[in-house]
Enzyme design. Structure first.
Site, PDB file in Angstrom:
ATOM      1  N   ASP A   1       5.548 -28.969  70.507  1.00  0.00           N
ATOM      2  CA  ASP A   1       6.748 -28.498  69.818  1.00  0.00           C
ATOM      3  C   ASP A   1       6.416 -28.087  68.388  1.00  0.00           C
ATOM      4  O   ASP A   1       6.946 -27.094  67.877  1.00  0.00           O
ATOM      5  CB  ASP A   1       7.824 -29.582  69.816  1.00  0.00           C
ATOM      6  CG  ASP A   1       8.561 -29.692  71.141  1.00  0.00           C
ATOM      7  OD1 ASP A   1       8.068 -29.125  72.137  1.00  0.00           O
ATOM      8  OD2 ASP A   1       9.622 -30.338  71.192  1.00  0.00           O
TER       9      ASP A   1
ATOM     10  N   ASP B   1       3.672 -33.668  74.240  1.00  0.00           N
ATOM     11  CA  ASP B   1       5.051 -33.219  74.099  1.00  0.00           C
ATOM     12  C   ASP B   1       5.369 -32.953  72.631  1.00  0.00           C
ATOM     13  O   ASP B   1       5.976 -31.939  72.268  1.00  0.00           O
ATOM     14  CB  ASP B   1       5.980 -34.286  74.668  1.00  0.00           C
ATOM     15  CG  ASP B   1       7.407 -33.802  74.878  1.00  0.00           C
ATOM     16  OD1 ASP B   1       7.680 -32.609  74.654  1.00  0.00           O
ATOM     17  OD2 ASP B   1       8.249 -34.610  75.283  1.00  0.00           O
TER      18      ASP B   1
ATOM     19  N   ASP C   1      -1.785 -38.233  64.423  1.00  0.00           N
ATOM     20  CA  ASP C   1      -1.084 -38.053  63.157  1.00  0.00           C
ATOM     21  C   ASP C   1      -1.767 -37.000  62.298  1.00  0.00           C
ATOM     22  O   ASP C   1      -1.109 -36.161  61.673  1.00  0.00           O
ATOM     23  CB  ASP C   1      -0.947 -39.388  62.414  1.00  0.00           C
ATOM     24  CG  ASP C   1      -2.219 -40.205  62.386  1.00  0.00           C
ATOM     25  OD1 ASP C   1      -3.109 -39.956  63.213  1.00  0.00           O
ATOM     26  OD2 ASP C   1      -2.330 -41.108  61.540  1.00  0.00           O
TER      27      ASP C   1
END
Length: 370
Positions: free
Chosen positions: A260, A256, A232
């Protein structure tokens, strides 16, 4: 470890896939041919897989395609998946090609460079001054994604998937991260070679184990700094201080997600090449999806796939000790840098260049270099 043994010719299994896949894949093939002076070194053989294949034949990944991919020197892919083309459980059929390759060929290292190229703008205000150039190394066969197809749905009331972290899987991907760092020039901020372990060790026992194993592996690399970040917090750090990072290693799903985010800071998914490699096989594609809404319009960004082609040439060249391939990869990257610097930008980068024009420009530049 494969002996350095250059071949006269390398067999590349090509799967164009769905949506914009054939367009960007075709661009990558054209650029590789231009970089290497034709088809003399690489032999491209095409096979079917993906959503359209499933819709036409009832299988998303034919056995013949798998056999060809397994036997090939490398696998080159466009893009896969079409929303609405799903299995009875609701999961996308087209995605099975890449997912099955990862597990069946043990492509444990998903390497995603995040680099801000000259001529490309970033939404981060300081990026043009500080630069962005790091690598996310995503463990590719374990984690939460290992549960695909094996989760539980009880009475349509309770659903569960189980994440898997093993010592062997963690050791090898973390070791790969340190080896990658040794090949780089360190973080842009301070030039220090640094491996950052991204996890959620403060909450999840499996990720605390991931961190523990990573610390043990780090003892073999005293020349490289070991760093930690909770996933986070990492979403903040990649926005606030991307120049601090060199190589980031993480669990499958976390990788993943943060890759991005990283892509969004360097121009988007169209600028995101990917290499998925194991001890024997390598699979290369851009990180973006198949974008069926723009398929056939000639406006897809081919740079991510083309940069993935350069990664494939580098991997093959290093694996076989073949300078023709590594030099070809350097030429591709130089052509891309020149093309971007001169403003040959597709729509997602704020320009109006069509895919075929970008490909022609790159091939013209490579013809001069070659």
């Amino acid at each position: 470890m494969t002996a350095k043994n250059p071949k006269n010719r390398y067999e590349i299994a090509v799967v164009q896939g769905d949506g914009i896949g054939p367009e960007v894949c075709g661009a990558g093939l054209a650029v590789m041919r231009a970089a290497l002076g034709g088809d003399g070194i690489l032999n491209f053989s095409e096979y079917r897989a993906g959503a359209n294949c499933y819709r036409d034949t009832g299988t998303a990944f034919p056995a013949a395609t798998y056999d060809a991919c397994k036997a090939a020197d490398a696998i080159f892919h466009g893009a896969a998946g079409i929303p609405g083309v799903t299995y009875p459980d609701g999961t996308e059929a087209g995605l099975d090609f890449g997912l099955q390759l990862r597990f069946r060929l043990d492509l444990f290292a998903n390497i995603r460079p995040v680099k801000l190229h000259p001529g490309v703008s970033s939404p981060l205000s300081d990026a043009a001054r500080t630069g962005i150039d790091y690598v996310i190394l995503r463990e590719n066969t374990e984690g939460f994604y290992a549960a695909r197809g094996g989760g539980n749905l009880v009475r349509d009331d309770i659903a569960s998937d189980t994440g898997i972290i093993t010592r062997a899987g963690t050791e090898r991907v973390v070791r790969k991260a340190f080896e990658l760092s040794r090949l780089r020039n360190g973080a842009l901020r301070d030039g220090r070679r640094r491996v950052t372990v991204c996890d959620k060790a403060n909450v999840l026992r499996s990720l605390a184990f991931f961190r523990k194993v990573a610390q043990e592996v780090a003892n073999d690399y005293p020349d490289i700094e070991l760093d930690f970040a909770l996933v986070d917090a990492m979403t903040v750090h990649l926005v606030r201080k991307p120049d601090f990072y060199d190589v980031i290693v993480t669990e499958n799903m976390f990788g993943d997600i943060i890759s991005d985010l990283g892509a969004a800071t360097v121009g988007g998914m169209g600028m995101s090449p990917t290499a998925e490699i194991g001890d024997r096989n390598g699979f290369f594609q851009a990180a973006h999806g198949s974008a069926p809404d723009i398929a056939g319009q000639g406006i897809a960004n081919p740079y991510g796939t083309i940069l993935s082609a350069a990664m494939m040439l580098d991997w093959l060249g290093d694996r076989h000790g073949d300078a023709r391939l590594t030099e070809g990869a350097e030429r591709v990257r130089a052509a891309v840098a020149g093309c971007l610097t001169d403003g040959n930008l597709p729509g997602d980068l704020g320009g109006n260049a069509r895919s075929d024009r970008i490909t022609e420009d790159l091939c013209d530049r490579l013809a001069v270099m070659a």
